[in-house]
Design an enzyme around this catalytic site. Structure first.
Site, PDB file in Angstrom:
ATOM      1  N   ASP A 166       0.991  -1.177  -0.212  1.00  0.00           N
ATOM      2  CA  ASP A 166      -0.149   0.208  -0.064  1.00  0.00           C
ATOM      3  C   ASP A 166       0.770   1.267   0.036  1.00  0.00           C
ATOM      4  O   ASP A 166       1.155   1.473  -0.535  1.00  0.00           O
ATOM      5  CB  ASP A 166      -0.899  -0.595   1.081  1.00  0.00           C
ATOM      6  CG  ASP A 166      -1.982  -1.174   1.644  1.00  0.00           C
ATOM      7  OD1 ASP A 166      -1.546  -2.075   0.865  1.00  0.00           O
ATOM      8  OD2 ASP A 166      -2.688  -1.440   1.957  1.00  0.00           O
ATOM      9  N   GLU A 408       1.804 -10.039  11.510  1.00  0.00           N
ATOM     10  CA  GLU A 408       1.842  -9.398  10.061  1.00  0.00           C
ATOM     11  C   GLU A 408       3.355  -8.818   9.963  1.00  0.00           C
ATOM     12  O   GLU A 408       3.401  -8.482   8.330  1.00  0.00           O
ATOM     13  CB  GLU A 408       0.948  -8.004   9.677  1.00  0.00           C
ATOM     14  CG  GLU A 408       0.513  -7.556   8.613  1.00  0.00           C
ATOM     15  CD  GLU A 408      -0.481  -6.110   8.744  1.00  0.00           C
ATOM     16  OE1 GLU A 408      -0.380  -6.016   9.867  1.00  0.00           O
ATOM     17  OE2 GLU A 408      -1.242  -6.172   7.641  1.00  0.00           O
TER      18      GLU A 408
HETATM   19  C1  GLC Z   1      -2.969  -5.269   3.326  1.00  0.00           C
HETATM   20  C2  GLC Z   1      -1.891  -5.307   2.761  1.00  0.00           C
HETATM   21  C3  GLC Z   1      -2.019  -6.339   1.100  1.00  0.00           C
HETATM   22  C4  GLC Z   1      -2.325  -7.518   2.338  1.00  0.00           C
HETATM   23  C5  GLC Z   1      -4.266  -6.979   3.087  1.00  0.00           C
HETATM   24  C6  GLC Z   1      -4.472  -8.046   4.195  1.00  0.00           C
HETATM   25  O1  GLC Z   1      -3.479  -4.105   3.032  1.00  0.00           O
HETATM   26  O2  GLC Z   1      -0.638  -4.269   2.081  1.00  0.00           O
HETATM   27  O3  GLC Z   1      -0.883  -6.885   1.100  1.00  0.00           O
HETATM   28  O4  GLC Z   1      -3.386  -8.372   1.135  1.00  0.00           O
HETATM   29  O5  GLC Z   1      -3.295  -5.757   3.875  1.00  0.00           O
HETATM   30  O6  GLC Z   1      -3.433  -8.401   4.649  1.00  0.00           O
END
Ligand code: GLC
Length: 436
Positions: A166, A408
């Site tokens: 992002d 994460e």
């Molecule tokens: C965030 C991350 C993306 C991922 C999502 C769900 O938006 O940047 O890569 O897919 O979370 O985990």
């Protein structure tokens, strides 16, 4: 350590299992995400092959009639609120029986389908591939038809969320170039931070300094509204480019996905459409346009200006994963990976090099270590014969999760776990690293 890790990782996946798909981490991410499910299936195949197949098959229900696979399929009680926000039903291509987002995600599906297939005996593998092929072909055709409007061989993505990374520096640079909306700047000036905090779900679950800033979050939200006004129609959106990038990581993943697709089709005894084969070839050649000789790195390119966005990020190493770059360039990149003051780090690999103006060891895609990135780089290193380097990165990645848990993302300087806890792809890919 291996056995303990394996069972704790399996427990995380079990806890996040919702029957036909896996949520990412309970409350913060209660839906199904496209590339997350692909990484999850790559891990799950070692535990329960049928469940791994189901994870990928469940993505089919979200596919749009034009071929797009959306990044999110909403499945929980919150579905109605998120569904309302996205309002993807304004597109005539959105599916009728399920609510989805209106944009896509990095195309990891072919890799995941092939990885699952490798665990099956040949007759079942063929059946499995035949089952999934139409979905992948339709998706890749959509990418080339709707997102390579100038036939350059490079896919343009229309929102930072589509990159899966992002707020990584190239996207923030692009955001600055194409204007942060005045109301977003005003909200920041008026110090509405506390109010915004209540609207943002992510900062209710995680410290704000570990997520994207309010300005970034609001500007991204405003960019989504723009896509919505255009009914998520890629051609309309790209006819007046705004926040659009020929994103390096996305294109690398697609190049590898195309190689997997060819393999899958061959095993299934299916001929791929001629036009698609032409697009695939053009894609491999076009990647070299993103190379910058003086800095010895690959970059994303702005769709509006045609210029490379010269902000270094971990995406440069995903060209190893693509597997089509010349060996000399791969060697340069491996040198960069261990360069002091840049990517060399106690806990590798930082998503942004330490000498970047953006580097922040705790902030989301602007410095922290992500296990999916490490996994992609490990595959890439092996593809180019850098097995020693791949083994070191694999071992450090496993030590990191053993020390800090299935977070994460992680601080590259001290290994602290950040963001959501018990995060599914971290657990799934740890399993894959242990088993392969
Ligand atoms: C965030 C991350 C993306 C991922 C999502 C769900 O938006 O940047 O890569 O897919 O979370 O985990």
């Amino acid at each position: 350590m291996d056995q303990e890790l394996l069972s704790s990782a399996a427990a995380v996946l079990k806890q996040n299992d919702r029957g036909s798909y896996t949520v990412l981490a309970g409350d913060l991410y209660p839906h199904q995400w496209l590339w997350d499910s692909c990484f999850i299936a790559i891990g799950l195949r070692h535990l329960d092959i049928e469940r791994a197949k189901t994870e990928l098959e469940s993505l089919k229900r979200g596919q749009w009639s034009n071929g797009m696979l959306p990044d999110m399929i909403f499945g929980s009680k919150r579905a109605s609120l998120d569904g309302l926000l996205w309002d993807s039903a304004i597109s005539p291509f959105a599916p009728e029986h399920v609510t989805t987002s209106g944009i896509t995600d990095p195309p990891m599906l072919a890799e995941a389908v092939m990885s699952v297939g490798q665990k099956l005996k040949l007759p079942e593998r063929r059946t499995w591939y035949k089952q999934m092929l139409p979905t992948i072909i339709h998706f890749h055709q959509w990418l080339y038809r709707e997102r390579d409007v100038r036939h350059e061989g490079l896919i343009t993505i229309i929102h930072p969320y589509e990159s899966g990374m992002d707020n990584s520096p190239p996207w923030i640079e692009e955001l600055k170039d194409h204007g942060i909306p005045i109301w977003v700047k005003a909200a920041e000036k008026l110090k509405l931070g506390r109010l915004i905090k209540h609207v943002r779900r992510d900062t209710r679950h995680t410290p704000a300094n570990q997520r994207m800033s309010n300005v970034e979050a609001l500007a991204f939200w405003s960019a989504l509204r723009h896509l919505q006004h255009k009914a998520y129609d890629s051609k309309k959106i790209l006819s007046k480019p705004r926040l659009d990038l020929q994103d390096l990581a996305f294109n690398c993943i697609l190049i590898r996905a195309n190689a997997c697709l060819k393999d899958i089709a061959k095993t299934a005894g299916v001929d791929l459409p001629k036009e698609l084969l032409g697009d695939i070839k053009r894609g491999e050649e076009a990647l070299e346009q993103l190379w910058d000789e003086p800095s010895g790195q690959y970059y994303s390119r702005s769709f509006a200006s045609g210029e490379l966005v010269m902000q270094p990020s971990i995406s440069t190493f995903l060209t190893l994963y693509a597997g089509t770059i010349p060996k000399e360039r791969a060697e340069k990149l491996v040198g960069l990976l261990s360069k002091r003051g840049a990517y060399k780090s106690i806990w590798p690999v930082p998503s942004v090099p330490a000498n970047s103006e953006y580097f922040d060891p705790e902030r989301y895609w602007q410095g922290p270590v992500w296990v999916n990135m490490n996994w992609l780089i490990i595959q890439g290193l092996r593809r180019y014969g850098f097995d020693k380097e791949a083994d070191v990165l694999r071992d450090r990645t496993l030590e990191l999760v053993a020390k800090s848990g299935y977070h994460e993302y992680f601080n590259p300087l001290d290994g602290t776990g950040l963001g959501a806890k018990n995060f599914s792809w971290t657990a799934a890919l740890a399993i894959d690293l242990l088993k392969t």
